[in-house]
Scaffold this motif. Structure first.
Motif, PDB file in Angstrom:
ATOM      1  N   SER A 177       0.841  -1.207   0.000  1.00 18.10           N
ATOM      2  CA  SER A 177       0.000   0.000   0.000  1.00 18.10           C
ATOM      3  C   SER A 177       0.868   1.245   0.000  1.00 18.10           C
ATOM      4  O   SER A 177       0.600   2.215  -0.717  1.00 18.10           O
ATOM      5  CB  SER A 177      -0.925   0.004   1.222  1.00 18.10           C
ATOM      6  OG  SER A 177      -1.747  -1.135   1.258  1.00 18.10           O
ATOM      7  N   SER A 178       1.914   1.212   0.840  1.00 15.95           N
ATOM      8  CA  SER A 178       2.805   2.354   0.940  1.00 15.95           C
ATOM      9  C   SER A 178       3.522   2.628  -0.376  1.00 15.95           C
ATOM     10  O   SER A 178       3.674   3.788  -0.779  1.00 15.95           O
ATOM     11  CB  SER A 178       3.837   2.108   2.052  1.00 15.95           C
ATOM     12  OG  SER A 178       4.750   3.166   2.135  1.00 15.95           O
ATOM     13  N   THR A 179       3.933   1.561  -1.056  1.00 17.30           N
ATOM     14  CA  THR A 179       4.637   1.725  -2.329  1.00 17.30           C
ATOM     15  C   THR A 179       3.721   2.303  -3.395  1.00 17.30           C
ATOM     16  O   THR A 179       4.083   3.251  -4.107  1.00 17.30           O
ATOM     17  CB  THR A 179       5.197   0.374  -2.808  1.00 17.30           C
ATOM     18  OG1 THR A 179       6.111  -0.118  -1.825  1.00 17.30           O
ATOM     19  CG2 THR A 179       5.920   0.530  -4.133  1.00 17.30           C
ATOM     20  N   ILE A 180       2.519   1.753  -3.518  1.00 18.78           N
ATOM     21  CA  ILE A 180       1.553   2.258  -4.500  1.00 18.78           C
ATOM     22  C   ILE A 180       1.195   3.708  -4.198  1.00 18.78           C
ATOM     23  O   ILE A 180       1.148   4.570  -5.081  1.00 18.78           O
ATOM     24  CB  ILE A 180       0.287   1.381  -4.508  1.00 18.78           C
ATOM     25  CG1 ILE A 180       0.633  -0.023  -5.006  1.00 18.78           C
ATOM     26  CG2 ILE A 180      -0.806   2.004  -5.377  1.00 18.78           C
ATOM     27  CD1 ILE A 180      -0.489  -1.025  -4.868  1.00 18.78           C
ATOM     28  N   PHE A 181       0.964   3.983  -2.922  1.00 20.03           N
ATOM     29  CA  PHE A 181       0.638   5.344  -2.484  1.00 20.03           C
ATOM     30  C   PHE A 181       1.794   6.302  -2.797  1.00 20.03           C
ATOM     31  O   PHE A 181       1.581   7.414  -3.281  1.00 20.03           O
ATOM     32  CB  PHE A 181       0.349   5.326  -0.985  1.00 20.03           C
ATOM     33  CG  PHE A 181       0.326   6.682  -0.343  1.00 20.03           C
ATOM     34  CD1 PHE A 181      -0.573   7.647  -0.752  1.00 20.03           C
ATOM     35  CD2 PHE A 181       1.204   6.987   0.685  1.00 20.03           C
ATOM     36  CE1 PHE A 181      -0.597   8.895  -0.165  1.00 20.03           C
ATOM     37  CE2 PHE A 181       1.192   8.224   1.292  1.00 20.03           C
ATOM     38  CZ  PHE A 181       0.291   9.189   0.868  1.00 20.03           C
ATOM     39  N   SER A 182       3.017   5.852  -2.543  1.00 20.39           N
ATOM     40  CA  SER A 182       4.187   6.695  -2.790  1.00 20.39           C
ATOM     41  C   SER A 182       4.319   7.029  -4.274  1.00 20.39           C
ATOM     42  O   SER A 182       4.572   8.185  -4.647  1.00 20.39           O
ATOM     43  CB  SER A 182       5.455   5.988  -2.296  1.00 20.39           C
ATOM     44  OG  SER A 182       6.594   6.756  -2.559  1.00 20.39           O
ATOM     45  N   VAL A 183       4.130   6.030  -5.132  1.00 19.07           N
ATOM     46  CA  VAL A 183       4.238   6.249  -6.576  1.00 19.07           C
ATOM     47  C   VAL A 183       3.174   7.227  -7.061  1.00 19.07           C
ATOM     48  O   VAL A 183       3.467   8.185  -7.784  1.00 19.07           O
ATOM     49  CB  VAL A 183       4.119   4.915  -7.333  1.00 19.07           C
ATOM     50  CG1 VAL A 183       3.992   5.158  -8.828  1.00 19.07           C
ATOM     51  CG2 VAL A 183       5.332   4.040  -7.043  1.00 19.07           C
ATOM     52  N   LEU A 184       1.933   7.002  -6.650  1.00 19.32           N
ATOM     53  CA  LEU A 184       0.830   7.857  -7.091  1.00 19.32           C
ATOM     54  C   LEU A 184       0.986   9.284  -6.577  1.00 19.32           C
ATOM     55  O   LEU A 184       0.824  10.253  -7.329  1.00 19.32           O
ATOM     56  CB  LEU A 184      -0.507   7.278  -6.617  1.00 19.32           C
ATOM     57  CG  LEU A 184      -0.939   5.960  -7.252  1.00 19.32           C
ATOM     58  CD1 LEU A 184      -2.230   5.457  -6.613  1.00 19.32           C
ATOM     59  CD2 LEU A 184      -1.126   6.113  -8.752  1.00 19.32           C
ATOM     60  N   SER A 185       1.308   9.419  -5.286  1.00 16.75           N
ATOM     61  CA  SER A 185       1.397  10.762  -4.694  1.00 16.75           C
ATOM     62  C   SER A 185       2.580  11.542  -5.246  1.00 16.75           C
ATOM     63  O   SER A 185       2.451  12.726  -5.576  1.00 16.75           O
ATOM     64  CB  SER A 185       1.489  10.663  -3.172  1.00 16.75           C
ATOM     65  OG  SER A 185       2.655   9.965  -2.765  1.00 16.75           O
ATOM     66  N   LYS A 186       3.740  10.882  -5.370  1.00 23.21           N
ATOM     67  CA  LYS A 186       4.926  11.598  -5.837  1.00 23.21           C
ATOM     68  C   LYS A 186       4.817  12.011  -7.293  1.00 23.21           C
ATOM     69  O   LYS A 186       5.427  13.004  -7.700  1.00 23.21           O
ATOM     70  CB  LYS A 186       6.181  10.735  -5.629  1.00 23.21           C
ATOM     71  CG  LYS A 186       6.625  10.674  -4.182  1.00 23.21           C
ATOM     72  CD  LYS A 186       7.913   9.875  -4.033  1.00 23.21           C
ATOM     73  CE  LYS A 186       8.384   9.867  -2.591  1.00 23.21           C
ATOM     74  NZ  LYS A 186       9.640   9.102  -2.408  1.00 23.21           N
ATOM     75  N   ASN A 187       4.057  11.270  -8.081  1.00 28.20           N
ATOM     76  CA  ASN A 187       3.949  11.593  -9.506  1.00 28.20           C
ATOM     77  C   ASN A 187       2.763  12.473  -9.859  1.00 28.20           C
ATOM     78  O   ASN A 187       2.808  13.172 -10.863  1.00 28.20           O
ATOM     79  CB  ASN A 187       3.882  10.293 -10.314  1.00 28.20           C
ATOM     80  CG  ASN A 187       5.219   9.596 -10.398  1.00 28.20           C
ATOM     81  OD1 ASN A 187       6.091   9.987 -11.153  1.00 28.20           O
ATOM     82  ND2 ASN A 187       5.407   8.568  -9.588  1.00 28.20           N
ATOM     83  N   PHE A 188       1.714  12.447  -9.028  1.00 24.90           N
ATOM     84  CA  PHE A 188       0.507  13.183  -9.393  1.00 24.90           C
ATOM     85  C   PHE A 188       0.072  14.230  -8.366  1.00 24.90           C
ATOM     86  O   PHE A 188      -0.786  15.058  -8.663  1.00 24.90           O
ATOM     87  CB  PHE A 188      -0.646  12.196  -9.615  1.00 24.90           C
ATOM     88  CG  PHE A 188      -0.367  11.196 -10.706  1.00 24.90           C
ATOM     89  CD1 PHE A 188      -0.362  11.575 -12.041  1.00 24.90           C
ATOM     90  CD2 PHE A 188      -0.076   9.882 -10.396  1.00 24.90           C
ATOM     91  CE1 PHE A 188      -0.097  10.657 -13.054  1.00 24.90           C
ATOM     92  CE2 PHE A 188       0.197   8.950 -11.395  1.00 24.90           C
ATOM     93  CZ  PHE A 188       0.189   9.342 -12.730  1.00 24.90           C
ATOM     94  N   LEU A 189       0.653  14.228  -7.178  1.00 20.26           N
ATOM     95  CA  LEU A 189       0.202  15.165  -6.146  1.00 20.26           C
ATOM     96  C   LEU A 189       1.318  16.033  -5.565  1.00 20.26           C
ATOM     97  O   LEU A 189       1.154  17.241  -5.430  1.00 20.26           O
ATOM     98  CB  LEU A 189      -0.502  14.404  -5.004  1.00 20.26           C
ATOM     99  CG  LEU A 189      -1.902  13.882  -5.282  1.00 20.26           C
ATOM    100  CD1 LEU A 189      -2.424  13.112  -4.071  1.00 20.26           C
ATOM    101  CD2 LEU A 189      -2.853  15.034  -5.607  1.00 20.26           C
TER     102      LEU A 189
END
Length: 279
Positions: free
Chosen positions: A99-111
């Motif tokens: 969850s942390s990895t998916i969240f990190s990828v999404l947040s760092k690239n889109f937020l």
């Protein structure tokens, strides 16, 4: 054959010993902690995080709930074969890591991509490295390092790397090995995380790909020792977003120290030469 195995084992052991020694000597593993302290004591660096906090936390909660709903049961069934009764705990940790990895990828690239760049540059400005930051963005007048940040001249390096995601899932089965496997997983992740944390620094230094690779290769032990604690911090569910910012601050502090050493060393040499001439 047995002698050859012993020879290879000794070579691997010696390489690991040298890397461990270099990692300890570098002190790079301290920078994620220094980043937390510096962030807390410099409130003007909080603005980028504050602007992205609510949408990012909402994303984190959503990803975590989704992963437990979809991935927990099938993975618990597999881990039960390897870990027995401990599977309940190890599966929770595994799903949290995913969850942390998916969240990190999404947040760092889109937020929070721009917010992390502002945090990195703002930290450098707070360390009086205006000349370095000004190579890639406009700098305004004032005393607040974040408020001084102007328009970025060149588009920053892309953070999204499909290879990193593929590598993560390739390493994921290591978690099936109790304790040792998890440690190996974190170390392998940390080895790649370290150089990534300095992507902005390489850009500000206007390094070519070859220069960057040579720079990292000479400091691979240090980058791994920085990356391991940084990865562990960002693996913490939800709170990991906070540590993404403090790790960015830590990486910028490390870059600032590198710059100061780079400028100090020539000055010391010049002073020594002048002293010799005076004699």
């Amino acid at each position: 054959m047995s002698e050859k195995v012993k020879e290879v084992a000794m070579e691997e052991y010696e390489q690991a010993r040298i890397l461990t020694r270099d990692a300890v000597r570098s002190g790079a593993y301290l920078y994620p902690i220094k980043g937390i302290t510096y962030f807390f004591t410099h409130q003007n660096l909080w603005k980028p995080l504050g602007e992205k906090f609510l949408p990012t936390i909402s994303l984190g909660v959503g990803v975590t709930i989704f992963m437990f709903a979809v991935a927990y049961v099938p993975q618990a069934a597999v881990l039960t074969i390897f870990n027995g009764p401990l599977a309940i705990v190890t599966t929770v940790l595994l799903v949290l890591s995913e969850s942390s990895t998916i969240f990190s990828v999404l947040s760092k690239n889109f937020l929070i991509d721009d917010a992390l760049i502002d945090t990195f540059d703002g930290t450098l400005l707070s360390r009086n490295l205006t000349s370095l930051v000004s190579t890639e963005r406009q700098i305004k007048s004032g005393s607040d390092p974040i408020a001084k940040l102007g328009k970025i001249i060149q588009k920053p390096f892309a953070r999204f790397t499909p290879a990193a995601i593929i590598r993560y899932f390739m390493y994921l089965p290591l978690n099936f090995i109790p304790v040792v496997g998890t440690i190996l997983f974190v170390v392998l992740q940390g080895r790649k995380f370290g150089p990534t944390a300095h992507a902005r620094y390489f850009q500000l230094k206007q390094m070519s790909k070859t220069e960057k690779n040579d720079f990292v290769e000479k400091r691979k032990a240090a980058y791994t020792s920085f990356g391991v604690p940084a990865v562990v911090l960002e693996m913490v569910p939800l709170v990991g977003i906070f540590f993404a910012f403090t790790n960015t601050v830590g990486a910028a502090l490390w870059a600032a120290d590198m710059e100061q050493k780079e400028t100090t060393a020539p000055n010391l040499r010049n002073q020594a030469e002048l002293a010799k001439k005076a004699e």
